[in-house]
Design a protein around this motif. Structure first.
Motif, mmCIF file in Angstrom:
data_model
loop_
_atom_site.group_PDB
_atom_site.id
_atom_site.type_symbol
_atom_site.label_atom_id
_atom_site.label_comp_id
_atom_site.label_asym_id
_atom_site.label_seq_id
_atom_site.Cartn_x
_atom_site.Cartn_y
_atom_site.Cartn_z
ATOM 1 N N GLY A 190 0.468 -1.184 -0.063
ATOM 2 C CA GLY A 190 0.111 -0.155 -0.657
ATOM 3 C C GLY A 190 1.758 0.844 0.023
ATOM 4 N N GLN A 191 0.017 2.609 0.537
ATOM 5 C CA GLN A 191 0.627 3.085 0.168
ATOM 6 C C GLN A 191 -0.168 4.691 1.798
ATOM 7 N N LYS A 192 1.169 4.712 2.201
ATOM 8 C CA LYS A 192 1.039 5.979 2.870
ATOM 9 C C LYS A 192 2.198 7.097 2.931
ATOM 10 N N HIS A 193 0.981 8.479 3.676
ATOM 11 C CA HIS A 193 1.768 9.801 3.913
ATOM 12 C C HIS A 193 1.293 10.659 5.093
ATOM 13 N N TRP A 194 2.137 11.332 4.873
ATOM 14 C CA TRP A 194 1.896 12.319 6.172
ATOM 15 C C TRP A 194 2.612 11.660 7.837
ATOM 16 N N GLN A 195 2.933 11.070 7.829
ATOM 17 C CA GLN A 195 3.650 10.258 8.644
ATOM 18 C C GLN A 195 4.806 11.368 9.295
ATOM 19 N N GLY A 196 4.511 11.595 10.556
ATOM 20 C CA GLY A 196 5.745 12.338 11.092
ATOM 21 C C GLY A 196 7.041 11.158 11.351
ATOM 22 N N LEU A 197 8.463 11.913 11.249
ATOM 23 C CA LEU A 197 9.527 10.890 11.307
ATOM 24 C C LEU A 197 9.279 10.125 9.685
ATOM 25 N N THR A 198 9.147 10.230 8.853
ATOM 26 C CA THR A 198 9.102 9.563 7.737
ATOM 27 C C THR A 198 10.267 9.750 7.533
ATOM 28 N N GLY A 199 11.026 8.503 7.115
ATOM 29 C CA GLY A 199 12.276 8.137 6.833
ATOM 30 C C GLY A 199 13.523 7.870 8.011
ATOM 31 N N ALA A 200 13.071 8.330 9.052
ATOM 32 C CA ALA A 200 13.813 8.498 10.429
ATOM 33 C C ALA A 200 13.400 7.782 11.094
ATOM 34 N N ALA A 201 11.971 7.080 10.911
ATOM 35 C CA ALA A 201 12.359 5.809 12.342
ATOM 36 C C ALA A 201 11.942 4.750 12.166
ATOM 37 N N ASN A 202 12.951 3.937 13.066
ATOM 38 C CA ASN A 202 13.810 2.921 12.879
ATOM 39 C C ASN A 202 12.838 1.604 13.029
ATOM 40 N N TYR A 203 11.433 2.059 13.420
ATOM 41 C CA TYR A 203 10.350 1.271 13.838
ATOM 42 C C TYR A 203 9.468 2.301 13.075
ATOM 43 N N TRP A 204 7.664 0.780 12.459
ATOM 44 C CA TRP A 204 6.608 1.678 12.631
ATOM 45 C C TRP A 204 5.807 0.823 12.900
ATOM 46 N N LEU A 205 4.653 0.814 13.101
ATOM 47 C CA LEU A 205 3.067 0.412 13.412
ATOM 48 C C LEU A 205 2.179 0.751 11.767
ATOM 49 N N VAL A 206 2.070 -0.556 11.233
ATOM 50 C CA VAL A 206 1.311 0.055 9.732
ATOM 51 C C VAL A 206 -0.108 -0.563 9.581
ATOM 52 N N THR A 207 -0.900 -0.093 9.615
ATOM 53 C CA THR A 207 -2.429 -0.218 9.956
ATOM 54 C C THR A 207 -2.425 -0.832 7.599
ATOM 55 N N ALA A 208 -3.174 -1.484 8.319
ATOM 56 C CA ALA A 208 -4.361 -2.252 6.354
ATOM 57 C C ALA A 208 -4.882 -2.995 6.919
ATOM 58 N N ARG A 209 -6.024 -3.697 6.049
ATOM 59 C CA ARG A 209 -6.896 -4.071 5.898
ATOM 60 C C ARG A 209 -7.092 -5.672 5.143
#
Length: 498
Positions: free
Chosen positions: A150-169
């Motif tokens: 998928g595709q996500k945008h306007w996440q703070g720390l884009t490209g800088a965070a080591n870990y993410w919680l990603v939402t999906a269906r």
């Protein structure tokens, strides 16, 4: 041994003040995209994110009071830094501590404590914005993993965070997406889990935080899926409501800084032989700032009582939305007042007020635009009123546990019946009114606990004025609609006499 928190937060504030005001040039930092690695290392060496890590993993125990105190200390110096902490605490560490797999938690929390790792949350998509329930990011289950695209945008720390919680269906066998939403932990240190940054946005403010658009085509192990207590949608609501309830932590230090800067400037600045703080109109503006400080203080106190990760906040829409929308409106107003009182100097990007106006503005938009949240507040109250068959707003608010003590202070203004089918614009206004009544009850609560009586009275007067203004707006019966062909007969030059 974990350091006593009073000692820790005192030294943390002192160190931040030194870093921002002595060791580094704040004016230069405020104009730079991202913060220098050496500067961030100095801050992260104090392990501020340990407040959001459970004790059994070496953290301070996820105590709301400590989390908000760290956010407030940071926002006094930099709203960008505080938001960086807020993203990590409310949108990653707290939900991961509550819903993450224990075996994976140990590894991730260790990276935060020992390697200064950071994390964030990916919900928003380019085509859907606040319409999270229709997100198109999808996952399919494999033998021992999940494939997510998928595709996500306007996440703070884009490209800088080591870990993410990603939402999906979940994608069914027929290719359709289920209604529920799931959360997955991703580790950018693992090639098959790495999220590709397509573009970094040239954001208007909050220069220290990278934003952008992310392409997701990853595979994560099965134990990286968060485990909801019931549904994924409730997990999302619990997370977002907790985050909104903790916005006052970021607002607290920021509003206090705007107040302190304004008081200092108005004490020393003279116009026509008078100090600014001797002028009545300036007194009014300074008292507005003190009312905002009082309300935010009360919000922090309420948040500490309710927003622990041990509580289910999925049903706390009215209080969470009231707090998030009102405190962010107050943050923007506080910055505008500070800028206005500062005169020409305030109208600089490297001035604390000018920077504050730009940096506080997106807080009224992200995690639900305030207009949307105010509408949801009004809709929730209207629904309860219909259910109880009580058409009078004052009568209902006097019986509602969230407003029963505050409502009588607004009796002369709220004694009216709600329209059967109010316009959406009126629902926004009604939400603004209700949010102020809800939050003034928090002010009464801390006042009963010993908070400054004079500050409470200042706040009462300003809340009464605000509610009066909004009720007047409701009574104006404004139904103006825009003309799409407004250019017709509207060129001023055709209506001059010469």
């Amino acid at each position: 041994m974990i350091q006593d928190f009073d000692t820790y937060i005192s030294s943390f504030k002192e160190r931040l003040s030194s870093l921002f005001n002595s060791e580094y040039d704040y004016n230069t930092l405020s104009l730079t995209r991202g913060l220098p690695p050496s500067f961030m290392k100095e801050i992260m060496d104090m392990n501020p994110l340990s407040v959001a890590i459970p004790e059994n993993y070496g953290g301070r125990g996820v105590q709301v009071k400590e989390c908000l105190s760290v956010l407030a200390a940071a926002s006094y110096e930099s709203l960008s830094l505080s938001l960086t902490f807020g993203i990590n605490i409310a949108l990653f560490l707290e939900p991961f501590a509550k819903y993450g797999h224990p075996a994976v938690q140990a590894q991730v929390f260790k990276q935060f404590l020992k390697q200064q790792a950071m994390g964030g949350l990916m919900i928003t998509e380019p085509g859907y914005g606040s319409d999270a329930l229709n997100m198109r990011t999808a996952y399919e289950q494999q033998a021992d993993s999940y494939q997510i695209k998928g595709q996500k945008h306007w996440q703070g720390l884009t490209g800088a965070a080591n870990y993410w919680l990603v939402t999906a269906r979940k994608k069914n066998e027929n290719g359709e997406l289920t209604r529920d939403i799931d959360f997955f932990l991703t580790d950018n240190g693992q090639e098959e889990q790495k999220i590709d940054v397509q573009q970094h946005y040239n954001s208007l403010g909050l220069y220290a935080i990278p934003y952008g658009i992310n392409n997701i085509d990853i595979t994560v192990p099965t134990d990286h899926r968060l485990t909801p207590e019931s549904t994924g949608i409730k997990l999302m609501l619990d997370t977002l409501h907790r985050s909104r309830l903790q916005f006052p932590g970021m607002g607290m230090g920021f509003i206090k800084r705007m107040l302190d800067e304004s008081l200092q400037h108005c004490e020393t600045r003279r116009v026509a032989g008078l100090r600014l703080n001797e002028m009545d109109s300036v007194k009014f503006q300074l008292s507005r700032l003190q009312a905002a400080y009082t309300i935010c203080s009360a919000m922090c106190s309420y948040s500490c009582s309710i927003s622990s990760i041990h509580n289910d906040l999925s049903g706390h829409a009215v209080d969470a939305n009231s707090i998030k929308a009102l405190v962010t409106d107050l943050m923007q107003e506080a910055a505008q007042i500070c800028l206005q009182l500062s005169g020409a100097n305030g109208y600089r990007l490297d001035h604390i007020a000018g920077r504050g106006v730009v940096d506080s503005r997106p807080f009224q938009i992200f995690e639900g635009s305030n207009e949307m949240l105010y509408t949801q507040i009004a809709e929730a109250i209207a629904k309860l009123m219909r259910k109880s068959k009580e058409p009078n707003l004052l009568a209902f608010l006097k019986k509602n546990v969230a407003t029963e003590y505050a409502a009588p202070f607004f009796s002369s203004l709220l004694n009216f019946n709600l329209a059967d089918q109010p316009k959406q614009r009126d629902m926004v206004t009604l939400g603004r009114i209700i949010a102020r009544v809800v939050c003034f009850q928090y002010v009464l609560s801390i006042n009963n606990a010993g908070f400054n009586d004079k500050m409470t009275e200042i706040t009462r007067q300003h809340m009464l004025m605000d509610v009066s203004m909004f009720v007047g707006q409701l009574n104006s019966n404004n139904d103006a609609e825009p003309l799409l062909n407004y250019n017709e007969h509207s060129d001023w030059i055709n209506f001059t006499s010469l």
